[in-house]
Write a protein that holds these residues in place. Structure first.
Motif, PDB file in Angstrom:
ATOM      1  N   SER A   1      -0.257   0.585  -1.927  1.00  0.00           N
ATOM      2  CA  SER A   1       0.644   0.858  -0.979  1.00  0.00           C
ATOM      3  C   SER A   1       2.057   0.660  -1.148  1.00  0.00           C
ATOM      4  O   SER A   1       2.370  -0.047  -1.995  1.00  0.00           O
ATOM      5  CB  SER A   1       0.042   0.202   0.437  1.00  0.00           C
ATOM      6  N   THR A   2       2.817   1.818  -0.817  1.00  0.00           N
ATOM      7  CA  THR A   2       4.372   1.723  -1.216  1.00  0.00           C
ATOM      8  C   THR A   2       5.245   1.654   0.087  1.00  0.00           C
ATOM      9  O   THR A   2       4.717   2.223   1.006  1.00  0.00           O
ATOM     10  CB  THR A   2       4.670   2.439  -2.167  1.00  0.00           C
ATOM     11  N   GLN A   3       6.223   1.331   0.243  1.00  0.00           N
ATOM     12  CA  GLN A   3       7.358   1.543   1.408  1.00  0.00           C
ATOM     13  C   GLN A   3       8.705   1.736   0.889  1.00  0.00           C
ATOM     14  O   GLN A   3       9.169   0.982  -0.238  1.00  0.00           O
ATOM     15  CB  GLN A   3       7.273   0.151   2.351  1.00  0.00           C
ATOM     16  N   SER A   4       9.286   2.629   1.282  1.00  0.00           N
ATOM     17  CA  SER A   4      10.671   3.029   0.852  1.00  0.00           C
ATOM     18  C   SER A   4      11.454   3.348   2.288  1.00  0.00           C
ATOM     19  O   SER A   4      10.792   4.083   3.011  1.00  0.00           O
ATOM     20  CB  SER A   4      10.800   4.188  -0.191  1.00  0.00           C
ATOM     21  N   THR A   5      12.582   3.271   2.159  1.00  0.00           N
ATOM     22  CA  THR A   5      13.567   3.583   3.348  1.00  0.00           C
ATOM     23  C   THR A   5      13.621   4.998   3.634  1.00  0.00           C
ATOM     24  O   THR A   5      13.423   5.381   4.518  1.00  0.00           O
ATOM     25  CB  THR A   5      15.053   3.093   2.996  1.00  0.00           C
ATOM     26  N   GLY A   6      13.566   5.663   2.615  1.00  0.00           N
ATOM     27  CA  GLY A   6      13.781   7.308   2.723  1.00  0.00           C
ATOM     28  C   GLY A   6      12.370   7.886   3.034  1.00  0.00           C
ATOM     29  O   GLY A   6      12.362   8.928   3.770  1.00  0.00           O
TER      30      GLY A   6
ATOM     31  N   LEU B   1       0.256   5.379   0.910  1.00  0.00           N
ATOM     32  CA  LEU B   1      -0.987   4.893   0.582  1.00  0.00           C
ATOM     33  C   LEU B   1      -1.794   5.846  -0.670  1.00  0.00           C
ATOM     34  O   LEU B   1      -1.872   7.011  -0.205  1.00  0.00           O
ATOM     35  CB  LEU B   1      -2.053   4.921   1.748  1.00  0.00           C
ATOM     36  N   MET B   2      -1.901   5.120  -1.643  1.00  0.00           N
ATOM     37  CA  MET B   2      -2.112   5.929  -2.964  1.00  0.00           C
ATOM     38  C   MET B   2      -3.555   5.387  -3.217  1.00  0.00           C
ATOM     39  O   MET B   2      -3.776   4.214  -3.391  1.00  0.00           O
ATOM     40  CB  MET B   2      -1.402   6.060  -4.092  1.00  0.00           C
ATOM     41  N   GLU B   3      -4.662   6.264  -3.971  1.00  0.00           N
ATOM     42  CA  GLU B   3      -5.857   5.752  -4.507  1.00  0.00           C
ATOM     43  C   GLU B   3      -5.789   6.296  -5.887  1.00  0.00           C
ATOM     44  O   GLU B   3      -5.318   7.300  -6.143  1.00  0.00           O
ATOM     45  CB  GLU B   3      -6.919   6.627  -3.745  1.00  0.00           C
TER      46      GLU B   3
END
Length: 120
Positions: free
Chosen positions: A5-10, A15-17
């Motif tokens: 899982s990642t989080q970015s402001t833009g 969620l990636m597998e």
């Protein structure tokens, strides 16, 4: 299989597998373990863009209970985590009160389904 899982402001949360061959796929919701394909199919049917995270947790719990075959499968332990505005972009376990509410909802839905099956 690995889930990232990642989080970015833009772009917000993602969620990636990653499968054993190295291919990646993006998801709004995903399942791992035995029965994951049936669970993924059911999760994909949900209109996630129209639901709150709290509603989604309940529906996903219901999916997990519905794809579990009590006759063929061993006992399972439900684990739910999320990432989004409710967690300030951090991947976290669903809070206990929301988890318990979702588990109860799923168990009741399963029991209702079982009752309908025995009425026929």
């Amino acid at each position: 299989r690995a889930m990232v899982s990642t989080q970015s402001t833009g772009n917000g949360p993602k969620l990636m597998e990653i499968d054993p061959a190295g291919s990646t796929r993006g998801y709004y919701g995903c399942a791992v373990g035995k029965g994951r394909q049936n669970a993924k199919t059911e999760i994909e049917k949900l209109e996630m863009s129209k639901m709150s995270c709290r509603e989604l947790v309940k529906e996903v719990a219901k999916v997990i209970y519905s794809v579990h075959d009590e006759v063929k499968d061993k006992h399972f332990e439900l684990e739910l985590s999320w990432i989004g505005k409710d967690t300030n972009g951090r991947h976290e376990l669903v809070p206990k009160d929301i988890f318990e509410e979702a588990k109860k909802y799923a168990e009741e839905a399963l029991n209702d389904s079982d009752d309908e099956d025995t009425d026929m």
